[in-house]
Design a protein around this motif. Structure first.
Motif, PDB file in Angstrom:
ATOM      1  N   GLY A 128      -9.800  -3.294   0.402  1.00 24.58           N
ATOM      2  CA  GLY A 128      -8.954  -3.852   1.448  1.00 24.58           C
ATOM      3  C   GLY A 128      -9.320  -5.270   1.847  1.00 24.58           C
ATOM      4  N   VAL A 165       4.195  -5.070   5.960  1.00 27.14           N
ATOM      5  CA  VAL A 165       2.871  -4.593   6.333  1.00 27.14           C
ATOM      6  C   VAL A 165       2.001  -5.766   6.788  1.00 27.14           C
ATOM      7  CG1 VAL A 165       0.845  -3.342   5.562  1.00 27.14           C
ATOM      8  CG2 VAL A 165       3.094  -2.774   4.635  1.00 27.14           C
ATOM      9  N   GLN A 196     -10.133   4.530  11.378  1.00 28.50           N
ATOM     10  CA  GLN A 196      -9.590   5.855  11.094  1.00 28.50           C
ATOM     11  C   GLN A 196     -10.629   6.955  11.253  1.00 28.50           C
ATOM     12  OE1 GLN A 196      -8.039   5.471   7.182  1.00 28.50           O
ATOM     13  NE2 GLN A 196      -9.914   6.029   6.179  1.00 28.50           N
ATOM     14  N   SER A 254      -6.714  -0.295  11.008  1.00 20.96           N
ATOM     15  CA  SER A 254      -6.509   1.152  10.932  1.00 20.96           C
ATOM     16  C   SER A 254      -7.498   1.792   9.956  1.00 20.96           C
ATOM     17  CB  SER A 254      -5.063   1.464  10.531  1.00 20.96           C
ATOM     18  OG  SER A 254      -4.857   1.167   9.191  1.00 20.96           O
ATOM     19  N   SER A 255      -7.840   1.053   8.866  1.00 17.62           N
ATOM     20  CA  SER A 255      -8.812   1.670   7.963  1.00 17.62           C
ATOM     21  C   SER A 255     -10.211   1.637   8.568  1.00 17.62           C
ATOM     22  CB  SER A 255      -8.798   0.972   6.598  1.00 17.62           C
ATOM     23  OG  SER A 255      -9.245  -0.357   6.720  1.00 17.62           O
ATOM     24  N   GLU A 307      -3.440  -5.301  10.765  1.00 20.23           N
ATOM     25  CA  GLU A 307      -3.316  -3.935  11.279  1.00 20.23           C
ATOM     26  C   GLU A 307      -3.868  -2.928  10.274  1.00 20.23           C
ATOM     27  OE1 GLU A 307      -2.616  -3.326  14.287  1.00 20.23           O
ATOM     28  OE2 GLU A 307      -2.121  -5.439  14.664  1.00 20.23           O
ATOM     29  N   GLN A 308      -3.636  -3.245   9.002  1.00 26.17           N
ATOM     30  CA  GLN A 308      -4.098  -2.334   7.965  1.00 26.17           C
ATOM     31  C   GLN A 308      -5.633  -2.257   7.959  1.00 26.17           C
ATOM     32  OE1 GLN A 308      -2.154  -3.070   4.246  1.00 26.17           O
ATOM     33  NE2 GLN A 308      -1.846  -0.866   4.192  1.00 26.17           N
ATOM     34  N   HIS A 343       0.816  -1.221   0.000  1.00 21.31           N
ATOM     35  CA  HIS A 343       0.000   0.000   0.000  1.00 21.31           C
ATOM     36  C   HIS A 343       0.848   1.269   0.000  1.00 21.31           C
ATOM     37  CE1 HIS A 343      -4.235  -0.301  -0.336  1.00 21.31           C
ATOM     38  NE2 HIS A 343      -4.260  -1.404   0.380  1.00 21.31           N
ATOM     39  N   ASP A 344       0.857   2.005   1.083  1.00 20.43           N
ATOM     40  CA  ASP A 344       1.510   3.310   1.084  1.00 20.43           C
ATOM     41  C   ASP A 344       3.029   3.208   1.044  1.00 20.43           C
ATOM     42  OD1 ASP A 344      -1.039   4.101   1.289  1.00 20.43           O
ATOM     43  OD2 ASP A 344      -0.976   4.448   3.459  1.00 20.43           O
ATOM     44  N   TYR A 380      -8.382  -8.641   2.072  1.00 16.20           N
ATOM     45  CA  TYR A 380      -7.188  -9.484   2.021  1.00 16.20           C
ATOM     46  C   TYR A 380      -7.497 -10.882   1.492  1.00 16.20           C
ATOM     47  CZ  TYR A 380      -3.262 -12.235   3.859  1.00 16.20           C
ATOM     48  OH  TYR A 380      -2.200 -13.080   4.000  1.00 16.20           O
ATOM     49  N   PRO A 385      -1.592  -7.179   7.171  1.00 15.79           N
ATOM     50  CA  PRO A 385      -2.930  -6.889   6.639  1.00 15.79           C
ATOM     51  C   PRO A 385      -3.971  -6.697   7.737  1.00 15.79           C
ATOM     52  CG  PRO A 385      -2.316  -9.173   6.219  1.00 15.79           C
ATOM     53  CD  PRO A 385      -1.101  -8.482   6.721  1.00 15.79           C
TER      54      PRO A 385
END
Lengths: 285, 349, 352
Positions: free
Chosen positions: C315, C53, C65, C61-62, C57-58, A134-135, C317, C55
């Protein structure tokens, strides 16, 4: 060298056409260094102006001059292609030369892996890679990822040449004179393989630019780096075609097609040139 | 004797152009010869002397860059020159009257089709028989060549080299052609199979009564099969005569060298190689093409090519050193023209 | 001269030998198939596990947020996601679970279309992709090879020369650009065909004439793009193959025998050129598949490509992982099938 170039240009239509196309693209790259303002800045010119004298390729909805943006975009795309081609060439040379020279089990294992990489669809894997990063996704990372997928076709080609070199007398002579395997590969075989590598490089550049464009257009790269792909991405984001700002899409598409065809034609004529049959005919044996 | 094939002043060159480099390879230059009916005419010479090009030319199998630039080729079964035939007449003539046995018969059969299909494609249009009758005829023919009919349902790669060669011979002879061109048919075979195959070719030729041109570099093969022999060097015929005469008493220095280099039982003298390499046909030496390697070379050899001159009945040689009768080719041609002109002038008067 | 002992035995012997070589060939190909899947899936595992990264946690966080979330709820969510993604336990346990999931075709529920399982989503899109790929590859391969063969044989034909120039121009254009050009041409300049979707929304998806014709109409542009992308390579490849094969002994010999020209072109030249082109097809299936899913995305075609992009953007996964894995297995299977067809075209099954 210069004579070869002149002869090629004069007698090979593919080479002449390819050279002209590539020269046009290269002149755009050169022009990019004379951009009157940083290409990333937006709203420096009036938006949505169709092509005219002041803005030969018009301006886009973000207030950027399409021409200057294009010059930087094609420069970055070409650089990207060359970087991937260079990196993947190192892998394919290493695998191809070692596999062809060593033979036996090493060759079989390496070629099995090679054929696997040929078959595996790269796009879903690159997408997955982007999904994980991603980022953190950057130009360099993408180049590395693509280089590690883009080597197998040419590794096989190099291997077949190395295989034939192995049975030549000069290889045996080098072995008897006590050269190490590494020395033989680098000093004796590499020079033979290089012309082939050169012609496949063009195709590899094409392949990587093509994939980069695709990934960027979908938004699976760092969309802030201006490349041909991100240029189309932003045009799509502003629904340029629907809004009638066709020059925003047509300019990068036309430029990149020119690049593809130019490089491809160069590779085709190069292939014909290094083909031993045509070489014999030229030398007049 | 009847003449089956008469070739006059035949010239066939390869004309190529690559990246601006134009080349002319004179693979066949001014060849004149004739083959009599039921005769086996052998052609010998080292590799790349133009043998194969000559074969291709008289079989009307040329394609660019090879081109016929002059001369005539007349077969007894044709009413005109070979190169005056149209496509249809050519197709009609092939295999019915003129067939070939090629070098490397390993590869003359289509690798992805069964042998049966090759027989059907090659022979059935010329034999005009119903399918079952046709295959009965083919099987009978195979039988004559001591081949089991099962080969028909085999793929080429399933047959041994010797069997493939037999199949190729069967294929070439099944239509009983008047003329057969054989180009190195035994070269790729091992010695034992070679002998069988030669015997087979001879047997078929006698049975059908066809004439034959047999090309091989191997003089021992010629000794066994050819009635007459033509020696080729660098695209030209340098000597011709009955096989026996040539082997016993070679006249041209090149022929002498070829024969001297043959191994003989009990012969312990060291073999002498010929200095130099065969000339490039793209840039042949001036005059006699053999002169750079010839031990007898004189001044005239460098200047003008010697005419292939009849020195005895059925014996022609192109070498100044052999006989004073041998003239430069251009003078001989001029002389011929003069006599012809005289004759026609006399005729007109 | 003696009778050849082999001749009488020949028939039976050949049958037996070819059966055995075919079995050996089959086993080798099967081995390669297993190997491709093994390496491919390992790459997928590597990409998902060696990247920095996480997935989970991603996703968290999304999800968090916008506004503050209860840390306890977040912890529960984290644990649930770990389990869902198969990302709990040691790396070895994860690796084993990864393979089990693939073997059972169970990639868990999709996050973006919760609680529909990923496998169901993939099963819905796969037929569209397969149909698109199959049709376009068949057309491109068939037409490209036929025209290329003719062009290699009739070198002087003006029309075929022109086709050759067009094919050379088409060959290097990548899928996305080609699809975009087709889209611009038929979507904006000459809008005669539907440019988006797999069928018209107001037609009910059953085996009725309106539905089928709607599907066909919608598939024309994607198929056209895919055909244009690949046809050039087949054309050019076949042309150069043929111009080499015309000098092969068996072609020269057939010409010497006055065999019918058309028969020579089809049964001697093209027939022999087809085998390397079939190998070429097997080798380029991965690339063709790439092209297909990209084209699907451009035309909003309801196949794997569109699903993949949707998965990334939402997102999801499990969905992205599932599609990547299935793509590898699907392409490897297709290659395997082509490999098994190969001996039908070429009786000389390769055994080393």
């Amino acid at each position: 060298m210069l004579r070869v170039f002149r002869d090629l240009f004069r007698y090979n239509r593919e080479f002449a056409a390819g050279t002209i196309l590539v020269l046009i693209v290269l002149s755009l790259v050169v022009a990019s260094f004379f951009s009157p303002y940083p290409p990333q800045d937006s709203y420096v010119v009036p938006p949505d102006v169709p092509p005219c004298w002041a803005y030969p390729l018009g301006t886009n909805s973000r207030g950027q001059d399409v021409f200057w943006q294009l010059t930087v975009a094609i420069r970055n795309s070409l650089l990207f292609g060359i970087a991937v081609a260079f990196l993947s060439r190192i892998i394919s040379l290493a695998i191809g030369l070692v596999s062809g020279y060593t033979g036996g089990l090493v060759d079989r294992v390496l070629m099995s892996i090679n054929d696997t990489f040929v078959v595996i669809p790269q796009f879903p894997i690159l997408t997955l890679f982007y999904f994980m990063m991603h980022d953190h996704m950057s130009w360099t990372l993408l180049a590395l990822a693509m280089a590690s997928l883009g080597w197998p076709y040419d590794a096989r080609l190099i291997r077949s040449v190395a295989l034939s070199l192995r049975n030549r007398e000069f290889t045996a002579q080098s072995v008897f004179s006590g050269m190490s395997t590494r020395q033989i590969l680098l000093e004796e075989h590499l020079p033979y393989v290089l012309p082939i590598v050169f012609s496949t490089t063009m195709n590899n550049i094409n392949w990587s630019i093509g994939l980069e464009v695709t990934l960027s257009v979908i938004g699976f790269t760092n969309i802030e780096t201006p490349t041909i792909g991100t240029m189309i991405y932003w045009a799509n984001q502003h629904t340029a075609m629907v809004a009638g700002i066709w020059w925003w899409v047509v300019a990068p598409v036309a430029t990149v097609i020119m690049t593809f065809i130019g490089l491809f034609l160069l590779s085709v004529s190069m292939n014909e040139f290094i083909d031993p049959r045509s070489r014999l005919a030229r030398m007049g044996v | 004797m009847d003449v089956a094939l008469s070739v006059r002043d035949l010239r066939a060159y390869y004309l190529t152009s690559h990246f601006g480099v134009e080349r002319e390879v004179r693979a066949v230059d001014d060849i004149t010869l004739s083959v009599e009916k039921k005769e086996i005419y052998g052609i010998a010479g080292e590799s790349s002397c133009g043998k194969s090009t000559f074969i291709r030319t008289i079989a009307a199998a040329i394609r660019p860059p090879l081109r016929v630039l002059g001369g005539s080729i007349r077969y007894s079964f044709l009413d005109r020159d070979l190169y005056d035939l149209d496509e249809r007449a050519l197709t009609e003539m092939r295999w019915k009257h003129l067939s070939c046995i090629l070098q490397g018969s390993m590869n003359v059969l289509n690798p992805v089709r069964r042998v049966r299909e090759s027989f059907k494609d090659f022979a059935s249009p010329h034999m005009g028989l119903a399918r079952s009758v046709f295959f009965d005829a083919v099987k009978a023919h195979l039988n004559r060549l001591r081949l089991s009919p099962t080969v028909l349902s085999a793929f080429p790669h399933e047959l041994s080299g010797g069997m493939r060669q037999r199949v190729a011979i069967a294929l070439a002879t099944v239509c009983r052609p008047e003329f057969i061109i054989a180009d190195e048919p035994t070269t790729a075979l091992d010695v034992v199979v070679q002998k069988d195959v030669l015997a087979l070719i001879l047997e078929m030729q006698r049975e059908i009564g066809s004439s034959m041109i047999f090309v091989t570099h191997d003089l021992t093969v010629h000794a066994n099969i050819s009635n007459r022999l033509g020696i080729m060097y660098a695209g030209r015929l340098v000597e011709e005569g009955s096989t026996r005469d040539i082997l016993r008493d070679p006249m041209h220095p090149y022929t002498r060298h070829l024969i001297a280099s043959l191994p003989r039982i009990g012969d312990v003298t060291p073999k002498k190689g010929l200095s130099g390499a065969p000339p490039s046909l793209a840039d042949p030496p001036s005059g006699c093409r053999f002169h750079p390697r010839c031990p007898l070379a004189m001044d005239i050899c460098r200047q003008a090519h010697p005419e292939l001159t009849a020195l005895a009945p059925g014996r022609r040689v192109a070498c100044y050193a052999v006989s004073p009768l041998v003239q430069p080719a251009h003078e001989a041609a001029a002389a011929r023209k003069a006599t012809k002109a005289d004759k026609s002038a006399a005729f007109l008067q | 001269m003696k009778e050849w002992p082999r001749a009488s035995l020949l028939g039976a012997e050949i049958e037996f030998a070819s059966m055995r070589t075919y079995a050996r060939y089959f086993l080798r190909r099967l081995g390669q198939f297993v190997f491709v899947v093994f390496v491919g899936i390992n790459i997928v595992f590597f990409v998902t596990h060696a990247t920095p990264v996480d997935p989970v946690e991603q996703a968290i966080s999304s999800a968090t947020q916008f506004g503050h979330s209860d840390p306890r709820a977040v912890e529960i969510m984290r644990k649930a996601l770990r389990e869902l993604y198969g990302l709990d336990g040691t790396i070895l346990q994860q690796y084993v679970r990864f393979w089990t999931r693939l073997a059972t075709g169970d990639f868990g529920p999709s996050l973006s279309a919760f609680p529909t399982p990923v496998s169901v989503l993939i099963r819905q899109s796969l037929p569209w992709t397969v149909g698109l790929l199959f049709t376009s590859t068949l057309i491109a391969w068939g037409v490209g090879n036929s025209l290329g063969g003719l062009a290699g044989y009739y070198r002087k034909n003006r029309l075929l020369k022109a086709v050759g120039i067009a094919a050379t121009g088409l060959q290097p254009i990548p899928s996305y650009i080609m699809s975009l050009v087709v889209l611009i041409l038929f979507g904006y300049i000459w809008p005669i065909l539907p440019i988006s979707g797999g069928f018209q929304m107001n037609v009910s998806p059953d085996l009725s004439i309106p539905f089928v014709s709607s599907v066909i109409m919608h598939s024309i542009l994607p198929v056209l793009s895919l055909v244009l992308i690949t046809i050039g390579a087949w054309f050019v490849g076949m042309r150069s193959l043929v111009s080499n094969i015309v000098t092969e002994d068996y072609v020269v010999y057939a010409e010497l025998a006055g065999v019918n020209r058309r028969r020579i072109l089809t049964s001697y030249i093209m027939r022999n050129a087809l085998t390397p082109q079939l190998t070429g097809l097997a080798l380029s299936l991965g690339a063709i598949f790439n092209g297909a899913i990209i084209t699907e995305f451009v035309f909003g075609y309801p196949g794997l490509g569109t699903l993949l992009v949707r998965g990334v953007n939402s997102g999801d996964y499990s969905l992205v992982l599932g599609i990547a894995s299935i793509s590898i297995v699907a392409v490897a299977t297709a290659v395997f099938v082509i490999d098994l067809l190969y001996p039908l075209l070429d009786p000389r099954v390769k055994v080393e």
